[in-house]
Write a protein that holds these residues in place. Structure first.
Motif, PDB file in Angstrom:
ATOM      1  N   MET A   1       0.819  -1.186   0.000  1.00  0.00           N
ATOM      2  CA  MET A   1       0.000   0.000   0.000  1.00  0.00           C
ATOM      3  C   MET A   1       0.867   1.256   0.000  1.00  0.00           C
ATOM      4  SD  MET A   1      -3.131   0.539  -0.158  1.00  0.00           S
ATOM      5  CE  MET A   1      -4.311   1.813   0.000  1.00  0.00           C
ATOM      6  N   LYS A   2       2.023   1.214   0.698  1.00  0.00           N
ATOM      7  CA  LYS A   2       2.899   2.377   0.735  1.00  0.00           C
ATOM      8  C   LYS A   2       3.442   2.753  -0.644  1.00  0.00           C
ATOM      9  CE  LYS A   2       4.207   2.391   5.546  1.00  0.00           C
ATOM     10  NZ  LYS A   2       5.291   2.528   6.500  1.00  0.00           N
ATOM     11  N   PRO A   3       3.827   1.777  -1.475  1.00  0.00           N
ATOM     12  CA  PRO A   3       4.295   2.168  -2.815  1.00  0.00           C
ATOM     13  C   PRO A   3       3.195   2.851  -3.639  1.00  0.00           C
ATOM     14  CG  PRO A   3       4.993  -0.069  -2.329  1.00  0.00           C
ATOM     15  CD  PRO A   3       4.062   0.350  -1.240  1.00  0.00           C
ATOM     16  N   ILE A   4       1.965   2.402  -3.481  1.00  0.00           N
ATOM     17  CA  ILE A   4       0.862   3.024  -4.227  1.00  0.00           C
ATOM     18  C   ILE A   4       0.645   4.446  -3.729  1.00  0.00           C
ATOM     19  CG2 ILE A   4      -1.622   2.924  -4.670  1.00  0.00           C
ATOM     20  CD1 ILE A   4      -1.360  -0.142  -4.576  1.00  0.00           C
ATOM     21  N   ASN A   5       0.674   4.652  -2.403  1.00  0.00           N
ATOM     22  CA  ASN A   5       0.535   6.003  -1.852  1.00  0.00           C
ATOM     23  C   ASN A   5       1.661   6.905  -2.337  1.00  0.00           C
ATOM     24  OD1 ASN A   5      -1.768   5.356  -0.456  1.00  0.00           O
ATOM     25  ND2 ASN A   5      -0.730   5.000   1.478  1.00  0.00           N
ATOM     26  N   PHE A   6       2.889   6.391  -2.314  1.00  0.00           N
ATOM     27  CA  PHE A   6       4.022   7.188  -2.781  1.00  0.00           C
ATOM     28  C   PHE A   6       3.844   7.574  -4.248  1.00  0.00           C
ATOM     29  CE2 PHE A   6       8.137   7.391  -4.925  1.00  0.00           C
ATOM     30  CZ  PHE A   6       8.716   8.455  -4.250  1.00  0.00           C
ATOM     31  N   LEU A   7       3.422   6.627  -5.066  1.00  0.00           N
ATOM     32  CA  LEU A   7       3.221   6.901  -6.484  1.00  0.00           C
ATOM     33  C   LEU A   7       2.148   7.965  -6.701  1.00  0.00           C
ATOM     34  CD1 LEU A   7       3.967   6.140  -9.398  1.00  0.00           C
ATOM     35  CD2 LEU A   7       2.166   4.411  -9.307  1.00  0.00           C
ATOM     36  N   LEU A   8       1.044   7.869  -5.980  1.00  0.00           N
ATOM     37  CA  LEU A   8      -0.019   8.868  -6.116  1.00  0.00           C
ATOM     38  C   LEU A   8       0.455  10.258  -5.691  1.00  0.00           C
ATOM     39  CD1 LEU A   8      -3.132   6.884  -4.846  1.00  0.00           C
ATOM     40  CD2 LEU A   8      -2.654   7.628  -7.184  1.00  0.00           C
ATOM     41  N   ILE A   9       1.157  10.335  -4.570  1.00  0.00           N
ATOM     42  CA  ILE A   9       1.667  11.630  -4.102  1.00  0.00           C
ATOM     43  C   ILE A   9       2.684  12.193  -5.095  1.00  0.00           C
ATOM     44  CG2 ILE A   9       3.049  12.733  -2.293  1.00  0.00           C
ATOM     45  CD1 ILE A   9       1.653  10.819  -0.306  1.00  0.00           C
ATOM     46  N   PHE A  10       3.537  11.334  -5.601  1.00  0.00           N
ATOM     47  CA  PHE A  10       4.522  11.779  -6.585  1.00  0.00           C
ATOM     48  C   PHE A  10       3.854  12.330  -7.841  1.00  0.00           C
ATOM     49  CE2 PHE A  10       7.270  10.901 -10.252  1.00  0.00           C
ATOM     50  CZ  PHE A  10       8.391  11.649  -9.898  1.00  0.00           C
ATOM     51  N   LEU A  11       2.841  11.638  -8.334  1.00  0.00           N
ATOM     52  CA  LEU A  11       2.146  12.106  -9.545  1.00  0.00           C
ATOM     53  C   LEU A  11       1.429  13.435  -9.310  1.00  0.00           C
ATOM     54  CD1 LEU A  11       0.718   8.735 -10.932  1.00  0.00           C
ATOM     55  CD2 LEU A  11       2.625  10.091 -11.836  1.00  0.00           C
ATOM     56  N   VAL A  12       0.814  13.600  -8.162  1.00  0.00           N
ATOM     57  CA  VAL A  12       0.133  14.865  -7.858  1.00  0.00           C
ATOM     58  C   VAL A  12       1.147  16.000  -7.769  1.00  0.00           C
ATOM     59  CG1 VAL A  12      -1.156  16.086  -6.066  1.00  0.00           C
ATOM     60  CG2 VAL A  12      -1.867  13.809  -6.768  1.00  0.00           C
ATOM     61  N   CYS A  13       2.266  15.750  -7.092  1.00  0.00           N
ATOM     62  CA  CYS A  13       3.297  16.789  -6.990  1.00  0.00           C
ATOM     63  C   CYS A  13       3.897  17.116  -8.348  1.00  0.00           C
ATOM     64  CB  CYS A  13       4.391  16.345  -6.020  1.00  0.00           C
ATOM     65  SG  CYS A  13       3.850  16.334  -4.308  1.00  0.00           S
ATOM     66  N   LEU A  14       4.118  16.113  -9.173  1.00  0.00           N
ATOM     67  CA  LEU A  14       4.648  16.348 -10.519  1.00  0.00           C
ATOM     68  C   LEU A  14       3.674  17.180 -11.347  1.00  0.00           C
ATOM     69  CD1 LEU A  14       6.913  15.720 -12.556  1.00  0.00           C
ATOM     70  CD2 LEU A  14       5.609  13.694 -13.231  1.00  0.00           C
ATOM     71  N   ALA A  15       2.394  16.856 -11.272  1.00  0.00           N
ATOM     72  CA  ALA A  15       1.385  17.645 -11.995  1.00  0.00           C
ATOM     73  C   ALA A  15       1.340  19.067 -11.465  1.00  0.00           C
ATOM     74  CB  ALA A  15       0.014  16.981 -11.859  1.00  0.00           C
ATOM     75  N   LEU A  16       1.489  19.255 -10.169  1.00  0.00           N
ATOM     76  CA  LEU A  16       1.488  20.583  -9.561  1.00  0.00           C
ATOM     77  C   LEU A  16       2.684  21.402 -10.039  1.00  0.00           C
ATOM     78  CD1 LEU A  16       0.099  22.442  -7.497  1.00  0.00           C
ATOM     79  CD2 LEU A  16       1.550  21.432  -5.749  1.00  0.00           C
TER      80      LEU A  16
END
Length: 124
Positions: free
Chosen positions: A1-16
């Motif tokens: 679950m942690k890798p999925i959370n990290f990936l989601l946070i990374f994608l949101v920050c990259l889009a930002l």
């Protein structure tokens, strides 16, 4: 679950970051009637995202506190039920002992004891 959370946070920050680099024009924010603030759109977006993250963290923390309080009540209930179960088990063991003792007595003594206990209970 942690890798999925990290990936989601990374994608949101990259889009930002990509959105912030493309939107540098000034915009006006009206906080309260008469109070206006001018800042680049990217700064406003970063501030709004940060506030949203802090609010989500606070709501998550509040939810955990409520769950902890609820689990204390459940643990208290479980302890009281376990105590009652232990008392009932002790009663059953005591009654089994009495039955064994009565079974080892001769039939006439058992009958006279039953009559005495019935008289005692009737007098109560």
């Amino acid at each position: 679950m942690k890798p999925i959370n990290f990936l989601l946070i990374f994608l949101v920050c990259l889009a930002l970051v990509i959105f912030s680099l493309q939107n540098t024009q000034l915009t006006t924010i009206k906080l309260i009637e008469g109070i206006e603030l001018e800042a680049p759109l990217s700064v406003e977006l970063v501030i709004a995202t940060g506030l949203g993250a802090v609010l989500a963290w606070l709501f998550n923390l509040w939810s955990r506190v409520q769950n902890t309080i609820g689990s204390f009540g459940q643990m208290r209930e479980i302890r009281s039920r376990n105590k009652r179960i232990q008392e009932l088990q002790e009663d059953v063991e005591r009654y089994e002992e009495e039955l064994k003792q009565r079974a080892s007595l001769p039939a006439s003594e058992t009958l006279s004891e039953l009559e005495k206990s019935t008289e005692v209970e009737a007098s109560k």
